[in-house]
Design a protein around this motif. Structure first.
Motif, PDB file in Angstrom:
ATOM      1  N   PHE A   1       0.635  -1.467   0.537  1.00 15.05           N
ATOM      2  CA  PHE A   1       0.210   0.184   0.052  1.00 15.05           C
ATOM      3  C   PHE A   1       0.849   1.225   0.490  1.00 15.05           C
ATOM      4  O   PHE A   1       1.530   0.993   0.389  1.00 15.05           O
TER       5      PHE A   1
ATOM      6  N   LYS B   1     -11.501  -7.477   5.050  1.00 12.37           N
ATOM      7  CA  LYS B   1     -10.563  -6.327   4.799  1.00 12.37           C
ATOM      8  C   LYS B   1      -9.485  -6.465   5.742  1.00 12.37           C
ATOM      9  O   LYS B   1      -8.075  -6.177   5.543  1.00 12.37           O
TER      10      LYS B   1
ATOM     11  N   GLU C   1     -10.954   0.521  -1.367  1.00 12.67           N
ATOM     12  CA  GLU C   1     -11.949   0.399   0.093  1.00 12.67           C
ATOM     13  C   GLU C   1     -11.399   1.183   1.531  1.00 12.67           C
ATOM     14  O   GLU C   1     -12.109   1.065   2.324  1.00 12.67           O
TER      15      GLU C   1
ATOM     16  N   ASP D   1      -3.103   4.059  -1.853  1.00  7.74           N
ATOM     17  CA  ASP D   1      -3.676   3.585  -2.816  1.00  7.74           C
ATOM     18  C   ASP D   1      -4.729   2.150  -2.565  1.00  7.74           C
ATOM     19  O   ASP D   1      -5.006   0.915  -3.666  1.00  7.74           O
ATOM     20  N   ASP D   2      -5.618   2.107  -2.002  1.00 10.24           N
ATOM     21  CA  ASP D   2      -7.066   1.535  -1.617  1.00 10.24           C
ATOM     22  C   ASP D   2      -8.409   2.034  -1.826  1.00 10.24           C
ATOM     23  O   ASP D   2      -8.436   2.985  -1.114  1.00 10.24           O
TER      24      ASP D   2
END
Ligand SMILES: Nc1ncnc2c1ncn2[C@@H]1O[C@H](COP(=O)(O)OP(=O)(O)OP(=O)(O)O)[C@@H](O)[C@H]1O
Ligand SMILES: O=P(O)(O)OC[C@H]1O[C@H](OP(=O)(O)OP(=O)(O)O)[C@H](O)[C@@H]1O
Ligand SMILES: [Mg+2]
Length: 291
Positions: A27, A202, A44, A41-42
């Protein structure tokens, strides 16, 4: 609308090592100066940058779904949270920090019992009060905003502070007389968030990647070629718990052997392997180790 996990990351001592760990876990986080909402850069995950002291409290209250902070602050806040992963890294090393009771090198105070009626400064007031109570000692505990080491012996008789490398204690001529707690960084979650299947998955995925990146820190891969008749000798040198992969080199009496081991073993191992007949030895770093 995009579902998101609201994650608190520590600003301060743990910030740099946390960002690096996330990078190795895959990440990328970037912060613009003075912004407390870094981008990740995710899509969620939503990251909020906050003081480590406060993260467990906000996780407990549900303002954050989850966060990273030290066990010390989780206990100090009496936060009733779910521990998702124990991530053994600190500011400078991958060793746990210790929360210690320290006094001046020249002090007569030898044990916690000698603190009766004395003054103690600390950032961890609740932890310290509980510790004194457990030891049946009555002393005055005052909150310190930091730079706690300099307060001994002129302002207070003792401090409870954390130590990682020990250099702050040494620089201020302090000696440790007891350890209250060993603390590592914890990925912890709010209970309701943990009951939400999306957030739970997650978090579990995040834990696998972070732990994998952390485990890879101290490990390396080792590869070498060896004549078939040297295999037994070489297997006896390699650390016993390992099950190396052995494969045949095409059109020859040579084998290739590959294994993963602790980086600190390699220094002694490579010369012995060479002596036992291994050649073309290569050592390489690892990004993640997932058992
Ligand atoms: N070497 C270290 N020094 C301080 N904290 C560390 C260190 N290594 C790990 N930590 C952890 O980082 C957290 C400290 O964060 P905290 O926000 O209390 O202080 P800080 O980031 O050092 O800020 P400040 O400058 O105000 O002391 C704690 O959970 C602590 O256990
Ligand atoms: O054993 P060491 O490696 O020296 O690390 C421990 C020191 O680091 C922390 O200080 P911090 O940088 O957070 O400043 P503070 O004292 O103002 O909290 C902690 O409070 C100790 O002072
Ligand atoms: Mg500090």
């Amino acid at each position: 609308m995009q579902k998101k996990l609201r994650l608190g990351l520590p600003k301060g001592s743990l910030q740099e090592s946390t960002f690096q760990l996330f990078k190795r876990a895959g990440f990328n986080i970037s912060v613009r100066s003075r912004s407390y909402f870094p981008s990740i850069d995710d899509p969620e995950i939503e990251v909020v940058l906050m003081r480590a002291q406060e993260i467990p409290r906000y996780v407990n209250e549900g303002v954050l779904d989850a966060g990273l902070s030290g066990l010390d602050w989780i206990l100090e806040n009496e936060a009733d949270v779910v521990e998702v992963a124990n991530l053994a890294y600190s500011k400078q090393t991958n060793n746990p920090i210790r929360v210690v009771l320290a006094v001046s090198e020249y002090s007569d105070i030898q044990t916690v019992k000698d603190l009766e009626g004395k003054r103690i400064a600390t950032e961890l007031v609740r932890l310290t009060r509980n510790y004194l109570k457990k030891n049946g000692v009555t002393a005055s505990v005052e909150f310190s905003y930091g730079a706690t080491e300099v307060k001994v012996p002129h302002l207070v008789d003792a401090i409870v502070d954390l130590t990682e490398t020990g250099s702050s204690l040494r620089a201020n001529k302090l000696k440790v007389i007891d350890t209250l707690l060993e603390s590592t960084t914890r990925l912890h979650a709010n209970k309701q968030a943990w009951d939400d299947p999306f957030k739970k998955e997650k978090l579990q995925n995040l834990a696998v990647l972070l732990l994998g990146a952390l485990r890879a820190d101290s490990k390396v891969g080792l590869k070498m070629n060896l004549p078939k008749d040297k295999l037994d000798d070489i297997l006896t040198i390699l650390p016993a718990m390992k099950h190396p992969t052995v494969s045949q080199l095409i059109n020859s009496d040579w084998l290739a052997l590959e294994t993963i081991l602790d980086e600190k073993q390699v220094r002694d191992l490579i010369p012995s392997l060479r002596r036992a007949g291994a050649q073309d030895i290569i050592e390489y770093p690892l990004n993640k180790v997932i058992p």
